[in-house]
Every structure is written in C-alpha cells, then in structure tokens.
Design an enzyme around this catalytic site. Sequence first.
Site, mmCIF file in Angstrom:
data_model
loop_
_atom_site.group_PDB
_atom_site.id
_atom_site.type_symbol
_atom_site.label_atom_id
_atom_site.label_comp_id
_atom_site.label_asym_id
_atom_site.label_seq_id
_atom_site.Cartn_x
_atom_site.Cartn_y
_atom_site.Cartn_z
ATOM 1 N N ASP A 81 -28.788 59.703 -3.087
ATOM 2 C CA ASP A 81 -28.853 61.156 -3.157
ATOM 3 C C ASP A 81 -29.571 61.629 -4.421
ATOM 4 O O ASP A 81 -30.202 62.690 -4.421
ATOM 5 C CB ASP A 81 -27.443 61.738 -3.109
ATOM 6 C CG ASP A 81 -26.849 61.692 -1.705
ATOM 7 O OD1 ASP A 81 -27.598 61.401 -0.751
ATOM 8 O OD2 ASP A 81 -25.642 61.945 -1.559
ATOM 9 N N GLY A 82 -29.503 60.841 -5.494
ATOM 10 C CA GLY A 82 -30.219 61.208 -6.717
ATOM 11 C C GLY A 82 -31.724 61.269 -6.502
ATOM 12 O O GLY A 82 -32.412 62.139 -7.048
ATOM 13 N N ASN A 166 -27.826 70.654 -5.702
ATOM 14 C CA ASN A 166 -26.422 70.279 -5.842
ATOM 15 C C ASN A 166 -25.644 71.260 -6.708
ATOM 16 O O ASN A 166 -24.770 71.959 -6.233
ATOM 17 C CB ASN A 166 -26.296 68.867 -6.428
ATOM 18 C CG ASN A 166 -26.057 67.818 -5.369
ATOM 19 O OD1 ASN A 166 -26.151 68.088 -4.175
ATOM 20 N ND2 ASN A 166 -25.748 66.599 -5.796
ATOM 21 N N ASP A 196 -13.576 70.773 -20.065
ATOM 22 C CA ASP A 196 -14.605 69.787 -20.412
ATOM 23 C C ASP A 196 -15.979 70.231 -19.935
ATOM 24 O O ASP A 196 -17.006 69.765 -20.435
ATOM 25 C CB ASP A 196 -14.268 68.426 -19.799
ATOM 26 C CG ASP A 196 -13.172 67.698 -20.565
ATOM 27 O OD1 ASP A 196 -12.779 68.177 -21.640
ATOM 28 O OD2 ASP A 196 -12.710 66.653 -20.075
ATOM 29 N N THR A 207 -19.805 67.689 -2.376
ATOM 30 C CA THR A 207 -19.328 66.309 -2.274
ATOM 31 C C THR A 207 -19.818 65.453 -3.443
ATOM 32 O O THR A 207 -19.675 64.235 -3.410
ATOM 33 C CB THR A 207 -19.791 65.671 -0.950
ATOM 34 O OG1 THR A 207 -21.205 65.862 -0.803
ATOM 35 C CG2 THR A 207 -19.082 66.298 0.236
ATOM 36 N N ALA A 208 -20.365 66.086 -4.483
ATOM 37 C CA ALA A 208 -20.856 65.357 -5.650
ATOM 38 C C ALA A 208 -19.865 65.527 -6.815
ATOM 39 O O ALA A 208 -18.665 65.273 -6.648
ATOM 40 C CB ALA A 208 -22.261 65.852 -6.008
ATOM 41 N N TYR A 209 -20.343 65.969 -7.966
ATOM 42 C CA TYR A 209 -19.482 66.114 -9.151
ATOM 43 C C TYR A 209 -18.315 67.053 -8.853
ATOM 44 O O TYR A 209 -17.191 66.855 -9.316
ATOM 45 C CB TYR A 209 -20.328 66.635 -10.313
ATOM 46 C CG TYR A 209 -19.709 66.512 -11.688
ATOM 47 C CD1 TYR A 209 -18.459 65.927 -11.886
ATOM 48 C CD2 TYR A 209 -20.392 66.980 -12.815
ATOM 49 C CE1 TYR A 209 -17.906 65.822 -13.147
ATOM 50 C CE2 TYR A 209 -19.860 66.882 -14.081
ATOM 51 C CZ TYR A 209 -18.607 66.304 -14.247
ATOM 52 O OH TYR A 209 -18.072 66.215 -15.510
ATOM 53 N N LEU A 211 -16.584 67.391 -6.189
ATOM 54 C CA LEU A 211 -15.500 66.671 -5.520
ATOM 55 C C LEU A 211 -14.700 65.845 -6.522
ATOM 56 O O LEU A 211 -13.466 65.813 -6.482
ATOM 57 C CB LEU A 211 -16.079 65.776 -4.422
ATOM 58 C CG LEU A 211 -15.074 65.003 -3.560
ATOM 59 C CD1 LEU A 211 -14.153 65.947 -2.805
ATOM 60 C CD2 LEU A 211 -15.797 64.086 -2.591
ATOM 61 N N SER A 212 -15.405 65.198 -7.452
ATOM 62 C CA SER A 212 -14.725 64.393 -8.475
ATOM 63 C C SER A 212 -13.866 65.260 -9.386
ATOM 64 O O SER A 212 -12.848 64.796 -9.916
ATOM 65 C CB SER A 212 -15.762 63.641 -9.320
ATOM 66 O OG SER A 212 -16.536 62.774 -8.528
#
Length: 313
Positions: A81-82, A166, A196, A207-209, A211-212
Amino acid sequence: MNWAVIANPDKPGLQAPLLAAIRILHNRNQTVRLPSSLFGLMEPHPGQSDNKEADKPHLVRCTNENESVSGSDIVLVIGGDGTILHTAQRVMNLEIPILGINTGRLGFMASIQPQEIEAAVEQILAGNYEIDRRKMLTASFQGILPEKQGEGTKADELTRVFHALNEHLFYKKGHVSLISVTVRLNGQLLNRYLADGLIITTPTGSTAYNLSAGGPIVMPGTDVMVVTPVSPHTLTTRPVVVPLDSKLQITIDEPDGTALYAYDGIQMPIGQNPVTITASPNHIQLIRLPHQTYFQTLRNKLMWGLDQREKRE
C-alpha cells in the site's frame, strides 16, 4: 493498451513478480512503459535476446515515473500500500486506473497476489472489472519549504497544499513528549488534544495508522473523515467522525518548533500557522476485479472469523 509499471527498485523480492508481469503483458502484445529506475532488474526479460533496445518492441524505457504514467492507460503497481500511496501523488485526477500487485504485508489496496497477475490481466483485457474511486483530503497552510529557508521568502507569502489518500498526521519529533493540538470544526472548537499525535484520515486510510490508534474502520465511498488522537492523555478522548464537507482547522500549540506534519508518510517540519483540512478535488481510481469485495478483503487481511483451533486440528 499501454501499461505503466511503478515499483520501488530497492525492495527485495521485486524482480520475480516484475519479470512475470512484463512477460504476461508481452505475450499479449501489450506495451509496457517502464521507468529507468527499474531497468536494472530487466536481466534477462521477455523479448530480449542480446540486451538491445531494438529487441524490446513492447517495452518503452521512460526517463522517470511521471513520463511512464503520462502515456499509460493503466498503472500496474508492484509493492504494498505504501507504493500505491507513492503512485497516488502521480496519478491523482488523471483518470488512469491502478492495479495493485501485493508484495508487501497486508495490502488493503494492493490486493492482487503475484500468482494472480495473469488472471487479473485477462479480466482487465476482457473489460471485466470495475473502478473503485477513492477520495482524498487536502491540507493547506502558510509555510516555507525546508530547502528555501534563509532565502528571504516569508512564510506568510507561500501557501503549501498537500493531498493525502490515507491521512494527514501531526506529531512531535522523537515522540518523546506529548503534542498539544487545537482543532476547530467549521469555526467551532472541537477539542484541544494532548496526545502523542493526531490523525485526520480518509475512509481509505481508516485501515492504516488510524486502525492501529483505535480509530474506526470506514467503508470507502463514505463521505466522512475521521479525527483520531494517538494515545491521548485523557482516556475519554475518542475518535470523531465528521462529514466530508466539513472544514477542519488544526493549530499546533507548540512554540518550540518541534512539531512535525506528514501526509501519507511524507514528513516535514511545521510551524504554528493553522492548517486547513478539507475534501480534496483530487481522487484516484483502483481496479476492482469481479471476485473482490471490500469486506472480503477485510476478512482476509484482518483474519476475521478465523478460528485458531481449526489450524491446530
């Protein structure tokens, strides 16, 4: 049909799927537009007997990726994806669809596996596919490019505009301390975040950062953006979903110049001038094959419904 190929030549394991894709396209009389950065991996390649340009009737060597894309009908992205995020900056609003071949990890957008390239090409040549239009978000603020600092340009004289497929991200150098960020929604105070970092994400980026960081999964095509704090100091501070036609104003409450801004992984220093985030006029097109659905991708990539006990039996 002209196919541009975009990939990161420094990624290990690229040569095999790259050669396989070019061979499949070559055998179907398709023209492949390859940037010079990938030609070092073409030893040997289909249709080439003695490494001469004349032996490559279906392979066009382009100076760079932009030249490769500009003359293409489809962009074949080999990576994760990157790599698709990287490609999005080159194809946005060109109406050139992207087919992603996943050689990375999860691959929510690059959803075709290397062993499926031939079947995917056959489907596309038969016209058996759909276009998945993905919207982007724009961030604009007054600032000076790092390489232009000290040349007499005033920050207030230069408007910087960036488009993200994104997310837009605000955080602090080193992540060793919290960042203070004030967010206004259509002129009204939404919240002052002490965290942070702060993520403003699209449905594609959910669904990237996001989601985390505990943000929600949002189905692509939904006209919203999500404001997600990263490890907020106040535990009751939660992600907020806002309409896509909203205007977010982000102000960094950090006087020491330690704040950073990133869009789709490209980072830079940022001052205290407000950042405005709105729906972007740009978009990209992803190719979706008949057997692919968004929720099927989620189940496969996130292993929803997988019973580990079944694997042990």
